[in-house]
Design an enzyme around this catalytic site. Structure first.
Site, PDB file in Angstrom:
ATOM      1  N   GLY A 116       4.651   6.104  -4.072  1.00  0.00           N
ATOM      2  CA  GLY A 116       5.863   5.500  -3.789  1.00  0.00           C
ATOM      3  C   GLY A 116       6.107   4.849  -2.841  1.00  0.00           C
ATOM      4  O   GLY A 116       5.686   5.586  -2.062  1.00  0.00           O
TER       5      GLY A 116
ATOM      6  N   HIS B 251       1.173  -1.080  -0.621  1.00  0.00           N
ATOM      7  CA  HIS B 251      -0.432  -0.055  -0.041  1.00  0.00           C
ATOM      8  C   HIS B 251       0.589   1.326   0.072  1.00  0.00           C
ATOM      9  O   HIS B 251       0.625   2.454  -0.715  1.00  0.00           O
ATOM     10  CB  HIS B 251      -0.854  -0.037   1.329  1.00  0.00           C
ATOM     11  CG  HIS B 251      -1.682  -1.246   1.253  1.00  0.00           C
ATOM     12  ND1 HIS B 251      -3.401   0.063   1.718  1.00  0.00           N
ATOM     13  CD2 HIS B 251      -2.029  -2.047   0.099  1.00  0.00           C
ATOM     14  CE1 HIS B 251      -4.728  -1.114   1.066  1.00  0.00           C
ATOM     15  NE2 HIS B 251      -3.173  -2.383   0.944  1.00  0.00           N
TER      16      HIS B 251
ATOM     17  N   VAL C 299       1.187   4.477  -3.442  1.00  0.00           N
ATOM     18  CA  VAL C 299       0.735   5.274  -3.639  1.00  0.00           C
ATOM     19  C   VAL C 299       2.102   6.219  -2.634  1.00  0.00           C
ATOM     20  O   VAL C 299       2.035   6.234  -2.037  1.00  0.00           O
ATOM     21  CB  VAL C 299      -0.834   5.636  -2.495  1.00  0.00           C
ATOM     22  CG1 VAL C 299      -1.459   7.118  -1.646  1.00  0.00           C
ATOM     23  CG2 VAL C 299      -1.335   4.375  -2.465  1.00  0.00           C
TER      24      VAL C 299
ATOM     25  N   ASP D 176       3.857 -20.004   0.158  1.00  0.00           N
ATOM     26  CA  ASP D 176       4.166 -21.332  -0.186  1.00  0.00           C
ATOM     27  C   ASP D 176       3.502 -21.431  -1.969  1.00  0.00           C
ATOM     28  O   ASP D 176       2.739 -19.453  -2.095  1.00  0.00           O
ATOM     29  CB  ASP D 176       3.956 -22.457   0.062  1.00  0.00           C
ATOM     30  CG  ASP D 176       2.693 -22.964   0.848  1.00  0.00           C
ATOM     31  OD1 ASP D 176       1.881 -22.162  -0.168  1.00  0.00           O
ATOM     32  OD2 ASP D 176       2.254 -23.735   1.514  1.00  0.00           O
TER      33      ASP D 176
END
Length: 323
Positions: free
Chosen positions: A71, A65, A69, A251
């Protein structure tokens, strides 16, 4: 001809600027200023992880997140009013924020490291560490990011992928950040340790359409299990594991689940139901090594998105506030 020349110059400048920014990110960036940075952060993250498993998915999601937004500049960590007040960020688990805070406190206890390491780099390191703690791949983390000084609710709007997204929407959003379809699918694989609230997928199991209450791309047995875990008219904030088979292990089970129609979000299942991305899902499902290598490549590229380096931004003394 003149327009073509102008475009070429602009393109070359963008390439040069991007290359110069990435060149300032180095795995040994703190070798002189804080040589034990990785050990200190790793120990703090491990201690937090031992308290609650939620540390892992919360930190991973927080990193994603943040990078999508403005960077990877730790703007998501700034106190309200800020990005985290947007509806898309309100579901971010507090354990992710606490993980960064604990690692920052540990660094500040070392005189050599106090206020030397950016919150953005702490988050990037913590993300790698939770991946490893859950059985995922170890990988070198590029460092040298600076912390942003701006964080607004408005900047989050239309910046994050939604559970209802189809393949074209996903590809378009990831491409804005220089991430390919393969990168997007590999990063989606992090849902193997993720969780989601019932309200984010209830439409798929109760009112998909007037004639089909259950999404036909959803495995019917899985859909009925989800109904039991998310009863209608009950708290939509109930959390459900996104990987029903091995939720605590990083995994490739997520991709095997997609092959069985057990993707929790539309944006998960579409990766298999759309023939344009199905072969990649099948490849990751059949070879965990292939998935792990693709994930390392993708999350390294994610960590370069919109970074501030050099004299841009700052090194925050408190990750929740600008200096």
């Amino acid at each position: 001809m003149k327009n073509q020349s102008s475009f070429s110059i602009v393109a070359l400048l963008l390439i040069f600027f991007s290359s110069s920014v990435f060149a300032q990110l180095q795995t040994n960036f703190y070798r002189k200023s804080c040589p034990n940075v990785e050990t200190i952060v790793r120990n703090a993250v491990r201690q937090k992880f031992q308290q609650t498993f939620v540390t892992a998915p919360a930190t991973l999601r927080l990193f994603f997140h943040d990078c999508f937004v403005r960077g990877c500049d730790a703007s998501i960590l700034l106190a309200s009013p800020s990005e985290k007040d947007h509806p898309d960020d309100k579901s971010l688990a507090g354990d992710g924020f606490d993980t960064v805070a604990k690692a920052k406190q540990a660094l500040d206890r070392d005189p050599n490291c106090r206020n030397k390491v950016s919150c953005a780099d702490i988050l990037a390191l913590a993300t790698r560490d939770v991946v490893v703690l859950t059985g995922g791949p170890n990988y070198p983390v590029e460092l040298g990011r600076r912390d942003g000084r701006l964080s607004t609710v408005a900047s989050v709007q239309h910046s994050l992928p939604q559970p209802s997204f189809k393949l074209d929407q996903l590809n378009t959003m990831f491409a804005r950040h220089g991430l390919s379809q393969t990168d997007m699918i590999a990063l989606s694989g992090a849902h193997t340790i993720g969780f989601a609230h019932c309200g984010k997928f209830s439409k798929r199991i109760y009112n998909f359409s007037p004639k089909r209450p259950i999404d036909p791309t959803l495995n019917i047995r899985y859909a009925l299990q989800l109904r039991q875990m998310c009863p209608i008219r009950v708290d939509l904030r109930i959390a459900i594991n996104m990987d029903p088979t091995s939720p605590n292990t990083f995994d490739n089970a997520y991709f095997k689940n997609l092959q069985k129609g057990m993707g929790l979000f539309t944006s998960d299942q579409v990766l298999f139901s759309d023939e344009r991305s199905r072969s990649t899902v099948n490849s990751f499902a059949s070879s965990e090594a292939t998935f792990r290598q693709a994930f390392i490549s993708a999350i390294t590229k994610l960590g370069r998105v919109g970074v501030k380096t050099g004299n841009a931004g700052e090194i925050r003394r408190d990750c929740s506030r600008v200096n």
